[in-house]
Design a protein around this motif. Structure first.
Motif: not given
Length: 449
Positions: A367-371, A378-380, A286-287, A305-306
């Motif tokens: 990880a926060v920035l890539l999430a 809108n790309k997982p 999921v994105a 991290v979402q």
């Protein structure tokens, strides 16, 4: 009959003032001065240990402190391996989170090899017996005392001579040498000091249960945390069955160690693989989701991290982080715009650490920035990807400590790709894992396309 002399005492720091003031002159707390009766207490300030002569540090033999395991693996991890003779441990947490349950379970295992005493100031002996029956430890030879008067407690300790003592809780104990009510700053400070003095002189392991304020900090004067050897915080969401025990201070082990428990109908049970708690199980990628490896003491934990990036419908955009520092989130968004060319100035950004865990280390930056980028596009992200690294204001990706251990933990749980700082690239390849080492933020963003 002469009127008793009164002073005004601060509820935050314990400082005294002869007259009332709006602000405490000692710590600056507002509206914290309360009127109390001034009491005199002779023979209160005895030494914590017997007097000794001056000697050279090099002539002292440093022996490893022996530890006595509690029988609960997760609790032993937080304590640094077990209980230490003469140590004073302070454990605090929200009401009903499971402090008394955990300690009763621990004592039931400790009494198999050591004598233990449970001093209850909040519950009656019948209530504790009911809890012991629910936990199936009613047959354990635990000595029990329901008493709140300090002098009676100390007399019992001298008579029984237990090796492990639990005081539940320190806020309910009072001493006759002070006239203030139980739970006041003076009473908590004095009772804790005398119990600590007894523990050091007799080699007794003392466990004090403390209340917390509505802000989540330990109630009472800050000196309470200074005089004890170990401070443990019991954390957890009341809507979740999982509980976290974190070591904030430990003179006999590492700080920031984390113990994970699950609350069941038979009490608290240790969780051997806590990473599974903080990873959501998605049927397909999921994105806005990115898995990172955080370090809690000596234990690496995988946490999901979402991020949710949505178009703002008001002039003031929102920046909200749950389990992450909110000010750092705003800084990372500025770095993302400046060095990767990805702007979120017209977007609401929400970031959440799954499972209710709180991430304080900067290794979560990447990880926060890539999430956020994944949610915005809108790309997982690629499946079985794990990320960690600190991001600086210049857009560089800085290394983090214990990078090798983080990668090994991720590989053990089946992750096949990792984006890490270049300085954390392992010297030897990790079987089954592709390592992508980056120096700049823009390289990490391009590596996720």
């Amino acid at each position: 009959m002469s009127k008793a002399k009164t002073v005004y005492q601060c509820s935050a720091c314990g400082g005294q003032s002869p007259k009332w003031q709006g602000q405490c002159p000692h710590c600056g707390e507002w509206n914290g001065l309360l009127e109390v009766v001034a009491g005199t207490a002779p023979r209160r300030y005895a030494s914590l240990a017997a007097s000794s002569t001056v000697q050279n540090l090099s002539s002292i033999s440093a022996a490893e402190t022996p530890r006595h395991p509690t029988g609960i693996e997760e609790l032993d991890r937080v304590l640094g391996g077990g209980l230490v003779r003469g140590a004073v441990i302070l454990i605090g947490g929200d009401p009903g989170i499971g402090k008394s349950t955990l300690l009763l379970q621990a004592l039931a295992k400790v009494v198999e090899s050591r004598q233990a005493l449970y001093v209850s100031g909040e519950e009656s002996a019948q209530q504790i017996a009911l809890r012991a029956k629910r936990l199936a430890v009613e047959s354990a030879p635990i000595r029990l005392l329901a008493e709140i008067r300090l002098e009676s407690v100390l007399a019992t300790l001298v008579q029984e001579q237990p090796e492990v003592v639990v005081i539940d809780s320190i806020q309910t104990v009072y001493t006759d040498s002070l006239q203030s009510a139980p739970g006041s700053v003076a009473q908590v400070r004095e009772c804790a000091a005398q119990l600590t003095r007894h523990a050091k002189q007799h080699g007794t392991t003392m466990i004090l249960v403390g209340h917390v304020t509505k802000e989540g900090a330990l109630a009472g004067p800050r000196v309470l945390e200074h005089i004890v050897d170990t401070v443990l915080y019991f954390e957890g969401d009341t809507h979740s069955s999982f509980r976290l025990v974190r070591a904030i201070k430990n003179r006999f082990g590492a700080v920031n160690e984390l113990g994970v428990f699950a609350m069941t109908d038979k009490g608290l049970r240790g969780v051997s693989n806590p990473s599974a708690l903080f990873l959501s199980q998605h049927e397909e990628p999921v994105a806005g989701s990115c898995v990172m490896v955080t370090q809690e003491g000596t234990r690496p934990l995988l946490v999901e991290v979402q991020a949710l990036v949505d178009e703002a419908h008001s002039p003031n955009v929102r920046r909200l982080g749950v389990g992450l520092e909110q000010n750092r989130l705003a800084m990372l968004l500025a770095v993302l715009h400046r060095h990767a060319g990805i702007g979120c100035f017209d977007q609401d950004v929400f970031v959440n650490a799954v499972g209710g865990v709180k991430i304080a280390e900067p290794a979560a930056d990447l990880a926060v920035l890539l999430a956020i980028v994944s949610s915005l596009r809108n790309k997982p992200l690629p499946e079985k990807l794990v990320v960690f690294g600190e991001v600086g204001l210049a857009g560089e990706v800085r290394p983090v400590q214990r990078g090798q251990e983080r990668l090994k933990e991720a590989a053990k749980l089946g992750f096949t790709k990792a984006i890490v700082p270049k300085a954390n690239r392992p010297k030897q390849a990790i079987e089954g894992m592709e390592i992508v080492a980056v120096e700049r933020l823009e390289q990490a963003v391009e590596g996720c396309r």
